[in-house]
Design a protein around this motif. Structure first.
Motif, short mmCIF file in Angstrom:
data_model
loop_
_atom_site.label_atom_id
_atom_site.label_comp_id
_atom_site.label_asym_id
_atom_site.label_seq_id
_atom_site.Cartn_x
_atom_site.Cartn_y
_atom_site.Cartn_z
N PHE A 173 0.81 -1.21 0.00
CA PHE A 173 0.00 0.00 0.00
C PHE A 173 0.85 1.27 0.00
O PHE A 173 0.72 2.13 -0.87
CB PHE A 173 -0.94 0.00 1.21
N PHE A 174 1.76 1.40 0.96
CA PHE A 174 2.51 2.64 1.10
C PHE A 174 3.56 2.81 -0.01
O PHE A 174 3.87 3.93 -0.40
CB PHE A 174 3.15 2.74 2.48
N LEU A 175 4.10 1.71 -0.53
CA LEU A 175 5.05 1.80 -1.65
C LEU A 175 4.33 2.32 -2.90
O LEU A 175 4.82 3.24 -3.57
CB LEU A 175 5.67 0.44 -1.93
N GLY A 176 3.17 1.75 -3.20
CA GLY A 176 2.40 2.21 -4.37
C GLY A 176 1.98 3.65 -4.23
O GLY A 176 2.05 4.43 -5.19
N ILE A 177 1.55 4.03 -3.03
CA ILE A 177 1.13 5.41 -2.78
C ILE A 177 2.31 6.37 -2.98
O ILE A 177 2.17 7.46 -3.55
CB ILE A 177 0.56 5.55 -1.35
N ALA A 178 3.51 5.97 -2.54
CA ALA A 178 4.70 6.83 -2.65
C ALA A 178 5.02 7.12 -4.12
O ALA A 178 5.33 8.25 -4.50
CB ALA A 178 5.89 6.19 -1.95
N PHE A 179 4.97 6.10 -4.98
CA PHE A 179 5.21 6.30 -6.41
C PHE A 179 4.16 7.25 -7.01
O PHE A 179 4.48 8.14 -7.80
CB PHE A 179 5.17 4.96 -7.16
N PRO A 196 11.34 6.02 -1.42
CA PRO A 196 11.32 5.42 -0.08
C PRO A 196 11.18 6.46 1.03
O PRO A 196 10.61 6.16 2.08
CB PRO A 196 12.67 4.69 0.00
N ILE A 197 11.68 7.67 0.79
CA ILE A 197 11.55 8.73 1.80
C ILE A 197 10.08 9.11 1.97
O ILE A 197 9.57 9.20 3.09
CB ILE A 197 12.40 9.96 1.40
N MET A 201 7.52 8.78 5.18
CA MET A 201 6.87 9.98 5.69
C MET A 201 5.35 9.82 5.73
O MET A 201 4.69 10.26 6.67
CB MET A 201 7.22 11.20 4.82
N VAL A 202 4.80 9.18 4.69
CA VAL A 202 3.35 8.99 4.63
C VAL A 202 2.90 7.93 5.63
O VAL A 202 1.83 8.04 6.24
CB VAL A 202 2.92 8.60 3.20
N ALA A 203 3.72 6.90 5.82
CA ALA A 203 3.36 5.80 6.73
C ALA A 203 3.33 6.25 8.19
O ALA A 203 2.61 5.68 9.00
CB ALA A 203 4.33 4.64 6.55
N ASP A 208 4.04 15.90 10.07
CA ASP A 208 3.97 17.12 10.89
C ASP A 208 5.28 17.90 10.78
O ASP A 208 5.28 19.10 10.51
CB ASP A 208 3.71 16.78 12.36
N TYR A 209 6.40 17.20 10.99
CA TYR A 209 7.70 17.87 10.94
C TYR A 209 7.94 18.49 9.57
O TYR A 209 8.46 19.60 9.45
CB TYR A 209 8.83 16.88 11.26
N PHE A 210 7.57 17.73 8.53
CA PHE A 210 7.76 18.21 7.16
C PHE A 210 6.97 19.48 6.90
O PHE A 210 7.48 20.46 6.37
CB PHE A 210 7.35 17.11 6.17
#
Length: 502
Positions: free
Chosen positions: A108-114, A243-244, A248-250, A256-258
């Motif tokens: 899920f999070f890998l696909g979302i990151a792309f 991957p960054i 960050m999304v996960a 928040d920091y970003f």
């Protein structure tokens, strides 16, 4: 190849090139809004997230989508040009959708990151190319952006309804096995993105010099050869970002920091760039900042559609509107209304302009907030039609979306247009990216607002949930109305900063 002057000296209401950009954007928006409409429901239903967590995750994901448009706009300005940036972004979105189609739970999070990074390269640059089709003083520009906005929403209508309906099993349930529904829903987003890129490749010849890589002219008038290592460097750096962004999304705390950091840093950089321009250009950029700041509040309220309203639709709405799925309606009704209303709004602005009674852009923004506030008051009023189980009318809910759409049409397409008019030539991509970065903050705020609404109803009945959500919508309506009135009051001061820009 057409020259820029030939392209801009078109006859009629719209340049012919806008149609090819219209269709590329339409299919890209199918992909984007299809994904957006599935996020919160999928996280709660399939990943078993708490509603509070799902809202924060949604806010983080959407925030990074829009924040990355600033990076995409910057790379397009300096290195790739708009065309290569758009194509690269589209490829990344296809990869992200295919990863999700393979195993949406595990990846899920890998696909979302792309998808996040790809959208950042695609979204700001196609809007900028639309702006380049017009001379700066062309009064038809707002109408062109309204038409383009209709293309965005045709894709949003189709993707917003079809993807979630297939995933939930509301559509094609007899054809698609239950275990494969979400795979097909995410895979559909990849298919339409391929169509978008093919369309762009086949039609970009008609764009003339628009969107080509930036060239450096030497003092003797010759063109310096482009250093290809810079272009390849952007592609490599993009893949490093994936991957960054995934991390960050996960973890919403990282978001928040970003968000606490990126805004101030970008503003400092903008003020540095503003120090290089003339006084007149600087005033226009200050005016652009006014629009950008107010847009954060607008999107923070508006974007409950993908967060808290998604939960509200799943739990608190019936099917009294033609038996349609409430989540599908929530995701696509606004787009449905815009398809019909956007061209009419565009023609209305042209007609009012000819009569010399067209409201200026600042007043249009104010009207956008007022309609937004009224729409949220209609959402509040859905409680009057609820039964004891906390289930209320999808019909009334849809009327609220119609009123909110009036507000969106007063603000969003005009916002895209005004960014291109107030920007200097060398800061076009950056300012469009900054407009979307403001949307990122709006999305981030929307996630926090939605999470707070969800927290208020934990452990309570469905009827209590309805009361808590609608009370929250009433508060948001009040904030929107106040912002609208304030904008109309300060309109004369902002108009002075805008100078000759209408």
């Amino acid at each position: 190849m057409n020259t820029l002057e030939q392209i801009q000296n078109f006859e009629g209401k719209y340049p012919k090139q806008i149609w090819s950009l219209f269709f590329s954007e339409m299919w890209e928006r199918f992909c984007f809004y299809g994904m957006r409409g599935m996020l919160v429901f999928f996280m709660i239903d399939q990943l078993k997230f708490e509603e509070t967590t799902a809202n924060l995750q949604y806010g983080a994901t959407q925030a990074f989508v829009y924040a990355f448009t600033f990076v995409g706009g910057l790379f397009a300005d300096k290195i790739l040009g708009f065309r290569k940036s758009l194509f690269w972004g589209g490829l990344l979105m296809i990869v992200g959708s295919l990863i999700l189609a393979t195993d949406p739970k595990q990846f899920f999070f890998l696909g979302i990151a792309f998808t996040v990074v790809g959208t950042g390269f695609f979204k700001p640059n196609i809007s900028t190319m639309v702006g380049k089709l017009y001379r700066n003083d062309d009064s038809r520009r707002d109408a062109g952006f309204s038409l383009f906005y209709a293309g965005i929403n045709l894709g949003a209508l189709l993707g917003g309804y079809l993807c979630i309906a297939i995933g939930k099993g509301e559509m094609l349930s007899t054809v698609i096995p239950e275990g494969a529904r979400w795979n097909v829903a995410f895979g559909l987003a990849a298919v339409v993105m391929v169509i978008s890129l093919i369309n762009f490749v086949l039609t970009q010849k008609s764009l003339g010099p628009i969107g080509l890589q930036p060239q450096q002219i030497l003092s003797d008038g010759s063109v310096k050869p482009f250093e290809m290592w810079k272009e390849y460097g952007v592609y490599v750096l993009t893949l490093v970002f994936v991957p960054i962004i995934m991390l960050m999304v996960a973890v919403p705390e990282y978001t928040d920091y970003f968000m606490y950091t990126i805004g101030p840093v970008v503003l400092i950089y903008l003020f540095f760039e503003m120090s290089k321009v003339t006084s007149a250009e600087r005033k226009k950029l200050y005016a652009a900042l006014v629009f950008i700041i107010f847009s954060i509040l607008f999107w923070g309220i508006y974007e409950q559609a993908g967060g808290s309203l998604s939960i509200f639709a799943a739990k608190n709405l019936n099917k009294d509107l033609l038996g349609l799925d409430p989540n599908g309606v929530n995701n696509s009704a606004g787009a449905f209304f815009i398809i019909f209303l956007a061209p009419l709004f565009g023609l209305l602005w042209i007609w009012l302009s000819k009569k010399r009674i067209e409201p200026n852009t600042v007043v249009k923004f104010g009207l956008g907030f007022i309609f937004l506030g009224l729409g949220y008051y209609v959402l509040f009023a859905t409680r009057l039609f609820a039964d004891l189980q906390g289930v209320t009318s999808l019909n009334i809910f849809t009327i609220a979306l119609l009123v909110i759409t009036f507000g969106e049409l007063c603000l969003s397409p005009i916002g895209l247009s005004i960014m291109t008019k107030l920007s200097t030539d060398k800061l076009q991509g950056m300012m469009m990216g900054l407009w979307f970065l403001a949307s990122a903050y709006g999305q981030y705020v929307a996630g926090i607002i939605g999470a707070n609404m969800a927290t208020a109803k934990e452990g309570s009945t469905n009827y209590d949930a309805l009361i808590a959500y609608t009370e929250g919508y009433k508060q948001l309506g009040i904030y929107a109305l106040i912002a609208g009135v304030l904008l109309i009051i300060i309109a004369p001061q902002v108009r002075k900063l805008m100078q000759e820009v209408k």
